[in-house]
Design a protein around this motif. Sequence first.
Motif, short mmCIF file in Angstrom:
data_model
loop_
_atom_site.label_atom_id
_atom_site.label_comp_id
_atom_site.label_asym_id
_atom_site.label_seq_id
_atom_site.Cartn_x
_atom_site.Cartn_y
_atom_site.Cartn_z
N SER A 58 0.81 -1.20 0.00
CA SER A 58 0.00 0.00 0.00
C SER A 58 0.85 1.26 0.00
CB SER A 58 -0.93 -0.01 1.22
OG SER A 58 -0.18 -0.14 2.43
N ILE A 59 1.95 1.26 0.76
CA ILE A 59 2.81 2.43 0.82
C ILE A 59 3.47 2.67 -0.54
CG2 ILE A 59 4.77 3.50 1.96
CD1 ILE A 59 2.30 3.18 3.71
N ALA A 60 3.89 1.60 -1.20
CA ALA A 60 4.51 1.73 -2.52
C ALA A 60 3.52 2.29 -3.53
CB ALA A 60 5.05 0.38 -2.99
N SER A 61 2.28 1.83 -3.50
CA SER A 61 1.29 2.35 -4.43
C SER A 61 0.97 3.81 -4.16
CB SER A 61 0.01 1.51 -4.35
OG SER A 61 -0.59 1.62 -3.06
N LEU A 62 0.95 4.20 -2.89
CA LEU A 62 0.72 5.60 -2.53
C LEU A 62 1.86 6.48 -3.02
CD1 LEU A 62 -1.02 7.68 -1.03
CD2 LEU A 62 0.21 7.10 1.05
N ALA A 63 3.11 6.03 -2.81
CA ALA A 63 4.26 6.79 -3.27
C ALA A 63 4.29 6.88 -4.80
CB ALA A 63 5.55 6.15 -2.75
N THR A 64 3.93 5.78 -5.47
CA THR A 64 3.89 5.78 -6.92
C THR A 64 2.88 6.77 -7.45
OG1 THR A 64 4.55 3.45 -6.96
CG2 THR A 64 3.56 4.34 -8.96
N MET A 65 1.72 6.83 -6.80
CA MET A 65 0.67 7.76 -7.22
C MET A 65 1.15 9.21 -7.10
SD MET A 65 -2.55 8.14 -8.21
CE MET A 65 -3.27 6.54 -7.84
N ILE A 66 1.76 9.55 -5.97
CA ILE A 66 2.24 10.92 -5.76
C ILE A 66 3.37 11.24 -6.74
CG2 ILE A 66 3.35 12.45 -4.10
CD1 ILE A 66 1.90 10.94 -1.89
N LEU A 67 4.28 10.28 -6.95
CA LEU A 67 5.38 10.49 -7.88
C LEU A 67 4.87 10.71 -9.30
CD1 LEU A 67 8.41 10.49 -8.54
CD2 LEU A 67 8.26 8.00 -8.79
N ALA A 68 3.87 9.94 -9.70
CA ALA A 68 3.34 10.05 -11.06
C ALA A 68 2.71 11.42 -11.29
CB ALA A 68 2.30 8.95 -11.30
N MET A 69 2.01 11.94 -10.28
CA MET A 69 1.37 13.25 -10.43
C MET A 69 2.37 14.39 -10.33
SD MET A 69 -2.30 12.92 -8.50
CE MET A 69 -1.65 12.32 -6.95
N SER A 70 3.53 14.15 -9.73
CA SER A 70 4.48 15.24 -9.51
C SER A 70 5.49 15.38 -10.63
CB SER A 70 5.24 15.00 -8.19
OG SER A 70 4.34 14.94 -7.10
N ILE A 71 5.68 14.37 -11.45
CA ILE A 71 6.71 14.42 -12.48
C ILE A 71 6.45 15.56 -13.47
CG2 ILE A 71 7.53 13.19 -14.54
CD1 ILE A 71 7.81 10.75 -12.92
N THR A 72 5.20 15.76 -13.85
CA THR A 72 4.86 16.85 -14.77
C THR A 72 3.94 17.88 -14.13
OG1 THR A 72 2.99 15.57 -15.64
CG2 THR A 72 5.10 15.34 -16.77
N GLY A 73 3.50 17.66 -12.90
CA GLY A 73 2.55 18.59 -12.29
C GLY A 73 3.14 19.94 -11.93
N TRP A 74 4.46 20.03 -11.80
CA TRP A 74 5.11 21.28 -11.39
C TRP A 74 5.28 22.28 -12.52
CZ3 TRP A 74 9.49 22.23 -14.16
CH2 TRP A 74 10.09 21.13 -14.78
N ILE A 75 5.02 21.87 -13.75
CA ILE A 75 5.34 22.72 -14.90
C ILE A 75 4.50 23.99 -14.91
CG2 ILE A 75 5.34 22.81 -17.42
CD1 ILE A 75 6.00 19.83 -17.41
N ASN A 76 3.22 23.88 -14.59
CA ASN A 76 2.36 25.06 -14.57
C ASN A 76 2.83 26.06 -13.52
OD1 ASN A 76 0.07 26.61 -15.34
ND2 ASN A 76 -1.03 25.86 -13.55
N MET A 77 3.22 25.56 -12.34
CA MET A 77 3.74 26.44 -11.30
C MET A 77 5.03 27.11 -11.77
SD MET A 77 3.43 27.59 -8.13
CE MET A 77 2.39 26.44 -7.21
N ALA A 78 5.91 26.36 -12.44
CA ALA A 78 7.17 26.93 -12.90
C ALA A 78 6.94 28.04 -13.91
CB ALA A 78 8.04 25.82 -13.52
N ARG A 79 5.98 27.86 -14.79
CA ARG A 79 5.70 28.90 -15.80
C ARG A 79 5.18 30.18 -15.15
NH1 ARG A 79 2.72 25.19 -20.44
NH2 ARG A 79 4.63 24.47 -21.49
N ILE A 80 4.31 30.02 -14.15
CA ILE A 80 3.76 31.19 -13.48
C ILE A 80 4.85 31.93 -12.70
CG2 ILE A 80 2.20 31.91 -11.61
CD1 ILE A 80 0.27 29.76 -12.62
N VAL A 81 5.69 31.18 -11.98
CA VAL A 81 6.77 31.82 -11.22
C VAL A 81 7.76 32.49 -12.16
CG1 VAL A 81 8.70 31.38 -9.67
CG2 VAL A 81 6.52 30.24 -9.29
N ARG A 82 8.08 31.85 -13.26
CA ARG A 82 9.00 32.45 -14.23
C ARG A 82 8.45 33.77 -14.75
NH1 ARG A 82 8.73 32.38 -19.80
NH2 ARG A 82 10.70 32.82 -20.89
#
Length: 311
Positions: A168-192
């Motif tokens: 269960s812990i591995a699946s939870l970490a995998t879910m968060i990792l999957a959403m974070s790999i490309t999820g930061w791009i919108n934030m980066a564009r706004i901060v830039r």
Amino acid sequence: MQQISKDKFTVVGNSKVEAEKISKPSLSFWKDVFMRFRQNKLAIAGLVILILLIIMAIIGPYLTKYDYRTNDLNIANQPPSAEHYFGTDDLGRDVFARVWYGAKISLFIGVAAAAIDLIIGVLWGGIAGYRGGKTDEYMMRIADVLYGIPYLLLVILLMVVLGSQKGSIASLATMILAMSITGWINMARIVRGQVLSLKNQEYILASRTLGASVTRIMGKHLIPNAMGPILVTLTLTIPSAIFTEAFLSYLGLGLTPPLASWGTMANDGIAAMTYYPWRLFFPAILICLTIFAFNVIGDGIRDALDPRLRK
């Protein structure tokens, strides 16, 4: 010339002393933002809903004597009652306990994914905007390449690659990792964009002239002055992550048992919607309430930070 006595004159309006008095205490920028946010009734309603959901996610599982993972086939698919507030599912598990345990998991996924997006996005966008030139060009092209990767395909690939790590812990970490790999791009564009508009201001040039380091300029001047758009983006990132988790769990790509989230409960309840609608209704309505709360809070913060709405 005859002098005219001052007693023959009457002062009209405020005296000089009264005119120089401050009618009300001065407000800082964030106090002014808070006062205007407080006037937004819809945003306050969303904040109240969110606080109640967080409180119930903490204490909800302890308000019933049933555990979220205990099976009892003798009471399978029982409707809501005084014994089981939200009924039971096909394995006889208490839906009330599972819903509020799932709230804890769903909110954790949303906050964790948003926190990772915040850290990576602020660092990446801040460095790209401040450095400019080829550094900005290379960093943003990398972000564009990552953004072009199909999101669902990326999640499936991660599930396959990390599938050997059962649990269960591995699946939870995998879910968060999957959403974070490309999820930061919108934030980066706004901060830039914010850093590009701020780095040529006079106070930034003065700090640079006085020998301030890049870290100090970023941490003391640029990022704090870009905090408004960052907060708005953050409040919209959390419901997006929660909805993504629910969507992936609905497709069967979510968490593994015994973990329960609103998405996995909705996935289990959709098959029994015709005969046992409560199994789908409760997780679905809580997903809707959470997304509504975060969206109206984000809209309220955006309106409160908008200088055009100041009076």
